[in-house]
Design a protein around this motif. Structure first.
Motif, PDB file in Angstrom:
ATOM      1  N   ALA A 213       0.806  -1.221   0.000  1.00 12.95           N
ATOM      2  CA  ALA A 213       0.000   0.000   0.000  1.00 12.95           C
ATOM      3  C   ALA A 213       0.835   1.265   0.000  1.00 12.95           C
ATOM      4  O   ALA A 213       0.401   2.308  -0.506  1.00 12.95           O
ATOM      5  N   VAL A 214       2.032   1.218   0.570  1.00 11.49           N
ATOM      6  CA  VAL A 214       2.747   2.432   0.949  1.00 11.49           C
ATOM      7  C   VAL A 214       3.017   3.363  -0.228  1.00 11.49           C
ATOM      8  O   VAL A 214       2.956   4.583  -0.068  1.00 11.49           O
ATOM      9  N   ASP A 215       3.287   2.845  -1.406  1.00 11.64           N
ATOM     10  CA  ASP A 215       3.612   3.692  -2.548  1.00 11.64           C
ATOM     11  C   ASP A 215       2.459   3.853  -3.526  1.00 11.64           C
ATOM     12  O   ASP A 215       2.637   4.434  -4.608  1.00 11.64           O
ATOM     13  N   GLN A 216       1.263   3.360  -3.155  1.00 12.60           N
ATOM     14  CA  GLN A 216       0.138   3.372  -4.094  1.00 12.60           C
ATOM     15  C   GLN A 216      -1.050   4.192  -3.624  1.00 12.60           C
ATOM     16  O   GLN A 216      -2.006   4.364  -4.391  1.00 12.60           O
ATOM     17  N   ALA A 217      -1.029   4.704  -2.418  1.00  8.98           N
ATOM     18  CA  ALA A 217      -2.230   5.270  -1.805  1.00  8.98           C
ATOM     19  C   ALA A 217      -2.427   6.732  -2.200  1.00  8.98           C
ATOM     20  O   ALA A 217      -1.606   7.586  -1.874  1.00  8.98           O
ATOM     21  N   TYR A 218      -3.537   7.032  -2.860  1.00 13.27           N
ATOM     22  CA  TYR A 218      -3.898   8.404  -3.208  1.00 13.27           C
ATOM     23  C   TYR A 218      -4.649   9.097  -2.077  1.00 13.27           C
ATOM     24  O   TYR A 218      -4.871  10.310  -2.138  1.00 13.27           O
ATOM     25  N   VAL A 219      -5.086   8.346  -1.074  1.00 10.87           N
ATOM     26  CA  VAL A 219      -5.679   8.903   0.141  1.00 10.87           C
ATOM     27  C   VAL A 219      -5.016   8.216   1.330  1.00 10.87           C
ATOM     28  O   VAL A 219      -4.261   7.256   1.169  1.00 10.87           O
ATOM     29  N   ASP A 220      -5.301   8.699   2.535  1.00 11.35           N
ATOM     30  CA  ASP A 220      -4.734   8.069   3.721  1.00 11.35           C
ATOM     31  C   ASP A 220      -5.414   6.721   3.974  1.00 11.35           C
ATOM     32  O   ASP A 220      -6.637   6.591   3.814  1.00 11.35           O
ATOM     33  N   VAL A 221      -4.621   5.737   4.404  1.00 13.41           N
ATOM     34  CA  VAL A 221      -5.119   4.368   4.551  1.00 13.41           C
ATOM     35  C   VAL A 221      -4.702   3.809   5.908  1.00 13.41           C
ATOM     36  O   VAL A 221      -3.532   3.870   6.294  1.00 13.41           O
ATOM     37  N   GLY A 222      -5.673   3.268   6.637  1.00 14.50           N
ATOM     38  CA  GLY A 222      -5.410   2.496   7.841  1.00 14.50           C
ATOM     39  C   GLY A 222      -5.935   1.090   7.674  1.00 14.50           C
ATOM     40  O   GLY A 222      -6.521   0.735   6.637  1.00 14.50           O
ATOM     41  N   PHE A 223      -5.766   0.273   8.710  1.00 15.79           N
ATOM     42  CA  PHE A 223      -6.061  -1.157   8.581  1.00 15.79           C
ATOM     43  C   PHE A 223      -6.788  -1.679   9.814  1.00 15.79           C
ATOM     44  O   PHE A 223      -6.405  -1.374  10.951  1.00 15.79           O
ATOM     45  N   TRP A 224      -7.823  -2.483   9.577  1.00 15.05           N
ATOM     46  CA  TRP A 224      -8.422  -3.297  10.625  1.00 15.05           C
ATOM     47  C   TRP A 224      -7.633  -4.596  10.744  1.00 15.05           C
ATOM     48  O   TRP A 224      -7.127  -5.114   9.738  1.00 15.05           O
ATOM     49  N   GLY A 225      -7.563  -5.152  11.949  1.00 18.53           N
ATOM     50  CA  GLY A 225      -7.102  -6.515  12.122  1.00 18.53           C
ATOM     51  C   GLY A 225      -8.283  -7.472  12.043  1.00 18.53           C
ATOM     52  O   GLY A 225      -9.446  -7.057  12.029  1.00 18.53           O
ATOM     53  N   GLY A 226      -7.978  -8.758  11.990  1.00 17.47           N
ATOM     54  CA  GLY A 226      -9.025  -9.766  11.929  1.00 17.47           C
ATOM     55  C   GLY A 226      -9.009 -10.667  13.150  1.00 17.47           C
ATOM     56  O   GLY A 226      -7.940 -10.984  13.687  1.00 17.47           O
ATOM     57  N   ALA A 227     -10.192 -11.073  13.604  1.00 15.43           N
ATOM     58  CA  ALA A 227     -10.343 -12.034  14.696  1.00 15.43           C
ATOM     59  C   ALA A 227     -10.969 -13.297  14.122  1.00 15.43           C
ATOM     60  O   ALA A 227     -12.116 -13.282  13.668  1.00 15.43           O
ATOM     61  N   VAL A 228     -10.209 -14.390  14.132  1.00 24.10           N
ATOM     62  CA  VAL A 228     -10.655 -15.667  13.586  1.00 24.10           C
ATOM     63  C   VAL A 228     -10.330 -16.749  14.609  1.00 24.10           C
ATOM     64  O   VAL A 228      -9.557 -16.524  15.549  1.00 24.10           O
ATOM     65  N   PRO A 229     -10.914 -17.922  14.479  1.00 23.97           N
ATOM     66  CA  PRO A 229     -10.590 -18.991  15.428  1.00 23.97           C
ATOM     67  C   PRO A 229      -9.083 -19.250  15.487  1.00 23.97           C
ATOM     68  O   PRO A 229      -8.420 -19.378  14.454  1.00 23.97           O
ATOM     69  N   GLY A 230      -8.534 -19.272  16.700  1.00 25.84           N
ATOM     70  CA  GLY A 230      -7.140 -19.623  16.888  1.00 25.84           C
ATOM     71  C   GLY A 230      -6.156 -18.478  16.891  1.00 25.84           C
ATOM     72  O   GLY A 230      -4.963 -18.704  17.137  1.00 25.84           O
ATOM     73  N   ASN A 231      -6.616 -17.230  16.645  1.00 26.75           N
ATOM     74  CA  ASN A 231      -5.616 -16.152  16.606  1.00 26.75           C
ATOM     75  C   ASN A 231      -5.772 -15.175  17.776  1.00 26.75           C
ATOM     76  O   ASN A 231      -5.311 -14.032  17.697  1.00 26.75           O
ATOM     77  N   ILE A 232      -6.361 -15.625  18.886  1.00 31.05           N
ATOM     78  CA  ILE A 232      -6.572 -14.717  20.005  1.00 31.05           C
ATOM     79  C   ILE A 232      -5.252 -14.132  20.514  1.00 31.05           C
ATOM     80  O   ILE A 232      -5.205 -12.972  20.951  1.00 31.05           O
ATOM     81  N   ASP A 233      -4.177 -14.898  20.424  1.00 33.95           N
ATOM     82  CA  ASP A 233      -2.890 -14.379  20.894  1.00 33.95           C
ATOM     83  C   ASP A 233      -2.234 -13.434  19.888  1.00 33.95           C
ATOM     84  O   ASP A 233      -1.206 -12.825  20.208  1.00 33.95           O
ATOM     85  N   ASP A 234      -2.819 -13.283  18.712  1.00 38.40           N
ATOM     86  CA  ASP A 234      -2.323 -12.302  17.736  1.00 38.40           C
ATOM     87  C   ASP A 234      -2.965 -10.930  17.930  1.00 38.40           C
ATOM     88  O   ASP A 234      -2.502  -9.948  17.330  1.00 38.40           O
TER      89      ASP A 234
END
Length: 442
Positions: A111-132
């Protein structure tokens, strides 16, 4: 730079304004109505209104991994053309998903060199990744998205009720927001499933009760865990009483809906028009009216696009097998303004739903979604009375598929500024990658 407009939305009202910008930040806001002169003054046209740049907190960019569906360059160019200056990318349908720090780093790298607007990110919660969750939170994601039903892609499975409870305990502990795709499988599994081109059959396969019971589960689990939660893309007005009760109780619950639920109605969707397929589905005209009422009274907090594109071949004419998603980031503002104007609502309402509300949800409200001293100079020149008939081939997202093709909308974005600079879609992109403001939820 100095921008003067005879009409602008500032502090929840329409007013003349002169905005002074230095180093990408608004340093003065004058609402006296006096028009400045000088070579550096940008005067909006008489038919234009100055708005803060919109914040779209629900966009599926899909890069890397499914970049043929959408990419950061195409999505952010479409966003800028639609008056969106900040978007928050969903943790699917890219490969890898944003369920680990490594997945987040992969997203940022492309994303870093392609974004024409400001960009943030959501994380994901899926089975087994609670420690992430904590490592992702420490890396600056804006919160975590989960599904309570099959997401449609195998790398992002849904949470069971006990997993939702465990994850909400964790997000409550670290001060993070959980955003939820709220449909339940039991009610959908029990509904009739008739494949084919008839939209009425598709709606019957995703009943209101699935949304209502999923939202009830989220609210009950919030009450048990003390967590904050946000309901994504509310479609069913039948859930509004539950939401009102939860808010009256003081639970930290917010809710969004999307332009397609406010624009289209099930009765008017043609057979085979799977460009209109999304989950949860577009429902009846009466349901749409209740969503508009809930926006007007504040029950629904914000309107975001849920821009979820795909390649054209995935939009078969069978609602049972076609990909579910509506590409709309470029059209969200005129679509919502068209409906609001018809109902006697104003541009300050639209700004509250599409700029201030999503900025507050993501913790960006100090710098985004408003015209105020100290805010980023993200601005939009919007002509609210101009009309446009959408031609899908003229839209800037990657694939020429949209439910809005052929629809006449009111309102045209004439210019967009990011950090005080006009967004030039033919020049190098100036967008920045955003992280969650320090301090967790406000």
């Amino acid at each position: 730079m100095v921008v003067h407009a005879a009409r602008a939305v500032v502090d929840g009202r329409e007013t003349p304004v002169t905005v002074t910008v230095r180093d990408g930040e608004i340093v003065a806001v004058d609402t006296s109505g006096l028009a400045p002169t000088g070579p550096d003054v940008v005067h909006l046209a008489d038919d234009e209104v100055l708005l803060p740049g919109l914040v779209d907190s629900h966009v599926h960019v899909n890069e890397p991994g499914r970049t043929e569906w959408e990419g950061f360059a195409s999505a952010t160019r479409a966003a800028a053309a639609g008056g969106v200056t900040t978007l928050i990318d969903m943790p699917l349908n890219s490969i890898p998903p944003t369920t680990t720090v490594a997945g987040l780093q992969a997203k940022r790298a492309v994303a870093v060199d392609q974004a024409y607007v400001d960009v943030g990110f959501w994380g994901g919660a899926v089975p087994g990744n609670i420690d992430d969750l904590l490592p992702l939170h420490d890396e600056g994601v804006f919160g975590f998205k989960c599904f309570l039903i099959d997401s449609g892609v195998p790398e992002f499975p849904p949470l069971a009720p006990d997993e939702l409870r465990d994850d909400l305990r964790r997000t409550a502990l670290i001060g993070a927001l959980m955003i939820v795709h709220a449909e339940r499988a039991d009610e959908i599994d029990a509904a009739p499933h008739v494949p084919g081109p008839h939209y009425s059959d598709f709606v019957a396969s995703r009943p209101d009760l699935s949304e209502v019971n999923a939202i009830r589960l989220v609210i009950d689990t919030m009450r048990e865990t003390g967590a904050c939660a946000h309901i994504l893309h509310l479609s069913s007005a039948e859930a509004l009483p539950l939401i009102r009760e939860a808010k009256a109780e003081g639970l930290p619950l917010t809710v969004e809906t999307c332009p397609h639920y406010l624009t289209f109605t099930a009765e008017l969707i043609r057979d085979g028009s799977t460009a209109h397929k999304c989950c949860p589905p577009i429902r009846s005209d009466a349901n749409r009216s209740r969503l508009w009422q809930a926006l007007a009274d504040g029950t629904i907090d914000c309107v975001v696009s849920d821009h979820s594109p795909s390649t054209a071949d995935l939009k078969t004419d069978d609602f049972a097998t076609a990909w579910g998603g509506i590409a709309s980031v470029q059209l969200a503002l005129p679509a919502v303004w068209t409906g609001a104007r018809e109902r006697g609502l104003g541009l300050p309402d639209v700004v509250r739903w599409m700029a201030e509300g999503p900025a507050r949800q993501t913790g960006l409200d100090e710098t985004k979604g408003r015209i105020a001293v100290g805010a980023s100079a993200d601005l939009v020149a919007f002509a609210p009375e101009a009309e446009v008939t959408v031609t899908v081939g003229d839209l800037l997202h990657k694939n020429p598929v949209s439910a809005y093709d052929g629809v006449t909308l009111r309102g045209v974005v004439r210019r967009t500024w990011l950090h005080g600079h006009p967004v030039d879609l033919d020049a190098e992109p100036r967008g920045r990658l955003l992280t969650r403001p320090l301090g967790g939820l406000s």
